[in-house]
Motif scaffolding. Sequence first.
Motif, PDB file in Angstrom:
ATOM      1  N   LEU B  13       0.836  -1.215   0.000  1.00  0.00           N
ATOM      2  CA  LEU B  13       0.000   0.000   0.000  1.00  0.00           C
ATOM      3  C   LEU B  13       0.869   1.263   0.000  1.00  0.00           C
ATOM      4  N   ARG B  14       1.959   1.232   0.775  1.00  0.00           N
ATOM      5  CA  ARG B  14       2.851   2.400   0.800  1.00  0.00           C
ATOM      6  C   ARG B  14       3.572   2.571  -0.539  1.00  0.00           C
ATOM      7  N   CYS B  15       3.912   1.462  -1.194  1.00  0.00           N
ATOM      8  CA  CYS B  15       4.551   1.543  -2.516  1.00  0.00           C
ATOM      9  C   CYS B  15       3.547   2.094  -3.543  1.00  0.00           C
ATOM     10  N   ARG B  16       2.293   1.671  -3.404  1.00  0.00           N
ATOM     11  CA  ARG B  16       1.245   2.165  -4.310  1.00  0.00           C
ATOM     12  C   ARG B  16       1.123   3.685  -4.213  1.00  0.00           C
ATOM     13  N   GLN B  17       1.279   4.201  -2.989  1.00  0.00           N
ATOM     14  CA  GLN B  17       1.215   5.664  -2.770  1.00  0.00           C
ATOM     15  C   GLN B  17       2.561   6.330  -3.061  1.00  0.00           C
ATOM     16  N   ASN B  18       3.548   5.543  -3.474  1.00  0.00           N
ATOM     17  CA  ASN B  18       4.903   6.039  -3.709  1.00  0.00           C
ATOM     18  C   ASN B  18       5.524   6.688  -2.462  1.00  0.00           C
ATOM     19  N   GLN B  19       5.049   6.241  -1.292  1.00  0.00           N
ATOM     20  CA  GLN B  19       5.667   6.706  -0.040  1.00  0.00           C
ATOM     21  C   GLN B  19       6.969   5.935   0.213  1.00  0.00           C
ATOM     22  N   LEU B  20       7.047   4.735  -0.376  1.00  0.00           N
ATOM     23  CA  LEU B  20       8.259   3.914  -0.305  1.00  0.00           C
ATOM     24  C   LEU B  20       8.841   3.822  -1.711  1.00  0.00           C
ATOM     25  N   THR B  21      10.166   3.882  -1.817  1.00  0.00           N
ATOM     26  CA  THR B  21      10.753   3.722  -3.154  1.00  0.00           C
ATOM     27  C   THR B  21      11.710   2.530  -3.118  1.00  0.00           C
ATOM     28  N   ASN B  22      12.970   2.738  -2.677  1.00  0.00           N
ATOM     29  CA  ASN B  22      13.905   1.626  -2.497  1.00  0.00           C
ATOM     30  C   ASN B  22      13.347   0.687  -1.429  1.00  0.00           C
ATOM     31  N   THR B  23      13.113  -0.574  -1.778  1.00  0.00           N
ATOM     32  CA  THR B  23      12.457  -1.492  -0.830  1.00  0.00           C
ATOM     33  C   THR B  23      13.423  -2.366  -0.038  1.00  0.00           C
ATOM     34  N   ALA B  24      14.749  -2.136  -0.159  1.00  0.00           N
ATOM     35  CA  ALA B  24      15.703  -2.937   0.631  1.00  0.00           C
ATOM     36  C   ALA B  24      15.403  -2.755   2.113  1.00  0.00           C
ATOM     37  N   GLY B  25      15.262  -3.867   2.837  1.00  0.00           N
ATOM     38  CA  GLY B  25      15.047  -3.803   4.282  1.00  0.00           C
ATOM     39  C   GLY B  25      13.592  -3.666   4.688  1.00  0.00           C
ATOM     40  N   ARG B 138      25.945  -3.770   2.985  1.00  0.00           N
ATOM     41  CA  ARG B 138      26.379  -2.366   3.078  1.00  0.00           C
ATOM     42  C   ARG B 138      25.296  -1.382   2.650  1.00  0.00           C
ATOM     43  N   HIS B 139      24.595  -1.667   1.528  1.00  0.00           N
ATOM     44  CA  HIS B 139      23.642  -0.662   1.009  1.00  0.00           C
ATOM     45  C   HIS B 139      22.486  -0.422   1.976  1.00  0.00           C
ATOM     46  N   GLN B 140      22.165  -1.422   2.822  1.00  0.00           N
ATOM     47  CA  GLN B 140      21.097  -1.190   3.808  1.00  0.00           C
ATOM     48  C   GLN B 140      21.586  -0.230   4.883  1.00  0.00           C
ATOM     49  N   ARG B 141      22.841  -0.385   5.297  1.00  0.00           N
ATOM     50  CA  ARG B 141      23.372   0.497   6.347  1.00  0.00           C
ATOM     51  C   ARG B 141      23.580   1.917   5.828  1.00  0.00           C
ATOM     52  N   SER B 142      23.906   2.036   4.515  1.00  0.00           N
ATOM     53  CA  SER B 142      24.185   3.377   3.970  1.00  0.00           C
ATOM     54  C   SER B 142      22.937   4.013   3.348  1.00  0.00           C
ATOM     55  N   GLY B 143      21.828   3.256   3.291  1.00  0.00           N
ATOM     56  CA  GLY B 143      20.599   3.814   2.708  1.00  0.00           C
ATOM     57  C   GLY B 143      20.713   4.086   1.218  1.00  0.00           C
ATOM     58  N   THR B 144      21.557   3.321   0.538  1.00  0.00           N
ATOM     59  CA  THR B 144      21.706   3.484  -0.921  1.00  0.00           C
ATOM     60  C   THR B 144      21.050   2.303  -1.644  1.00  0.00           C
ATOM     61  N   GLU B 218      23.573   2.138  -7.028  1.00  0.00           N
ATOM     62  CA  GLU B 218      24.607   3.095  -6.613  1.00  0.00           C
ATOM     63  C   GLU B 218      25.893   2.382  -6.199  1.00  0.00           C
ATOM     64  N   ALA B 219      27.037   3.049  -6.415  1.00  0.00           N
ATOM     65  CA  ALA B 219      28.333   2.475  -6.020  1.00  0.00           C
ATOM     66  C   ALA B 219      28.333   2.248  -4.512  1.00  0.00           C
ATOM     67  N   GLN B 220      28.977   1.179  -4.063  1.00  0.00           N
ATOM     68  CA  GLN B 220      29.055   0.859  -2.638  1.00  0.00           C
ATOM     69  C   GLN B 220      30.478   1.092  -2.138  1.00  0.00           C
ATOM     70  N   SER B 221      30.601   1.587  -0.885  1.00  0.00           N
ATOM     71  CA  SER B 221      31.940   1.802  -0.321  1.00  0.00           C
ATOM     72  C   SER B 221      32.497   0.474   0.195  1.00  0.00           C
ATOM     73  N   PHE B 222      33.809   0.313   0.041  1.00  0.00           N
ATOM     74  CA  PHE B 222      34.500  -0.874   0.546  1.00  0.00           C
ATOM     75  C   PHE B 222      35.310  -0.478   1.777  1.00  0.00           C
ATOM     76  N   GLU B 223      35.173  -1.251   2.845  1.00  0.00           N
ATOM     77  CA  GLU B 223      36.073  -1.046   3.981  1.00  0.00           C
ATOM     78  C   GLU B 223      37.338  -1.859   3.743  1.00  0.00           C
ATOM     79  N   GLU B 224      38.380  -1.533   4.502  1.00  0.00           N
ATOM     80  CA  GLU B 224      39.682  -2.149   4.255  1.00  0.00           C
ATOM     81  C   GLU B 224      39.598  -3.680   4.269  1.00  0.00           C
ATOM     82  N   GLY B 225      40.153  -4.306   3.258  1.00  0.00           N
ATOM     83  CA  GLY B 225      40.204  -5.768   3.197  1.00  0.00           C
ATOM     84  C   GLY B 225      38.970  -6.403   2.598  1.00  0.00           C
TER      85      GLY B 225
END
Lengths: 278, 278
Positions: B13-25, B138-144, B218-225
């Motif tokens: 229902l929220r997607c139908r109203q376009n209140q939600l866009t990226n649905t990850a999480g 990573r993309h869930q934590r960064s909201g991308t 979107e590009a994702q950041s890599f942490e060391e290693g």
Amino acid sequence: MVNTNNTAHEARLRCRQNQLTNTAGVAPGYLQANLLVLPSKYVADFHDLCLRNPVPCPLLGMTAIPGDPNFVRPAECIRSEDFDLRTDFPKYRVYSAGKCIESRRDLLDVWTKDHVGFLIGCSFSFEDALTAAGLPPRHQRSGTIVAMYRSNIPLLPAGIFTGGHFIVSMRPYRPEHIERVREITRAYLSTHGEPVAWGWDGAKQLGILDVTKPDFGEAQSFEEGEVPVFWACGVTPQIAVEAASDKIEGLVFAHEPGHMLVTDWTAEDLQKLKPGSI
Amino acid sequence: MVNTNNTAHEARLRCRQNQLTNTAGVAPGYLQANLLVLPSKYVADFHDLCLRNPVPCPLLGMTAIPGDPNFVRPAECIRSEDFDLRTDFPKYRVYSAGKCIESRRDLLDVWTKDHVGFLIGCSFSFEDALTAAGLPPRHQRSGTIVAMYRSNIPLLPAGIFTGGHFIVSMRPYRPEHIERVREITRAYLSTHGEPVAWGWDGAKQLGILDVTKPDFGEAQSFEEGEVPVFWACGVTPQIAVEAASDKIEGLVFAHEPGHMLVTDWTAEDLQKLKPGSI
């Protein structure tokens, strides 16, 4: 002379006696099967490999109980009570740590209480339909073993099975017949279905640079204007075993390429055999 | 504030109203779906494409009657009677002759009586399980939006669908966590399952030379290693449509990558969703 190749059961008995070797053209209408036998602890990973790669590795059946070579499920796959997976292929291969170490007429001395067998669809199954349409495969007319090649199509990994690639079988056809050949074989989803690539460009895309040098089977002659047509091939699991190398403890068995099991499944059963049904 | 993301129906229902866009999480535990909508005459070929390529194109459901956007089979896939395939994804794409010509909030004006919709598993479905194991994407934590790339893995041809390649999604992980990540996602066979490649060598094998430049998302950041880990992605059907080009007459619709449908299937239903079951 009585033709003893007419039913699947008769063909299996002749293979057991090693009276039959190359099974191309044998028992028309019945589906033929490739073999892979593994120690039981690798069964889940190999089953996953088949579900993820149903074009090269379509499941027709598997042995129901570890160590029991006589019963395959679903029961419709093999209906004769005298069946023995260790003898009813014309020829076998033995693998150790990813290497083929022996070719054998049976598995009686090497089979253990822990082995599980997988029966995987074979493209010989659709050759009757091609012949009926006036498009007989070259190797059947020449009495040779179909040509098979290593390709660069990656086998999608599953558990210990990583780094493998598709084996493909090849039949020469004229370019104007390819759409018809694709249509006829499309329905045979559980015996590799339609081709994965065709034409000289297709060969190049698969990384096959010289069709006169197959990796398994025998080279096929091309008539003027013909081009190669490639199908996924059930020898692929042997490459998965090669790639798994010493990650597999214990002996692995397979059939000798071109030397298949004739099952009791027929072309009419193809609808029951959608990927994931076994 | 009431959390309206808890059930699949509320999320739709929220997607139908376009209140939600990226649905990850969104709506943890529910399986999410990619979309492809075709004129009915291409349905058999596309269904075959999905059966032959169940890792990038695992079927979760399809509309039951051409032109009817309200009913999906199996009925367990979408249980709310107010469902409308034309509105319940957050964002859509319109394709003509293999080219994306428009991005839209709904399909109300372009849907015809001849259109059939396919719902294809999405890797967002296993992200809750990764998070629960202490391995959040990573993309869930960064909201991308998850990074997606064109790869060189060939999509096995089916009918008019020839010449396509896999799209893959990517999540960065440390090398010592890869076996655990493979194990957790392996069970999600109907939402792409375990990774198809991993590590910098894996990226090279897929033909991905620069991970900082995804083709979608979107590009994702890599942490060391950390190294990239790649899964097959349900945007792949859009590439199949691109490759089919002007062999398709009429408009084709898809979702906007990252903007998925939340279905009523849950992780507990995965066993029912083996390849070939739909």
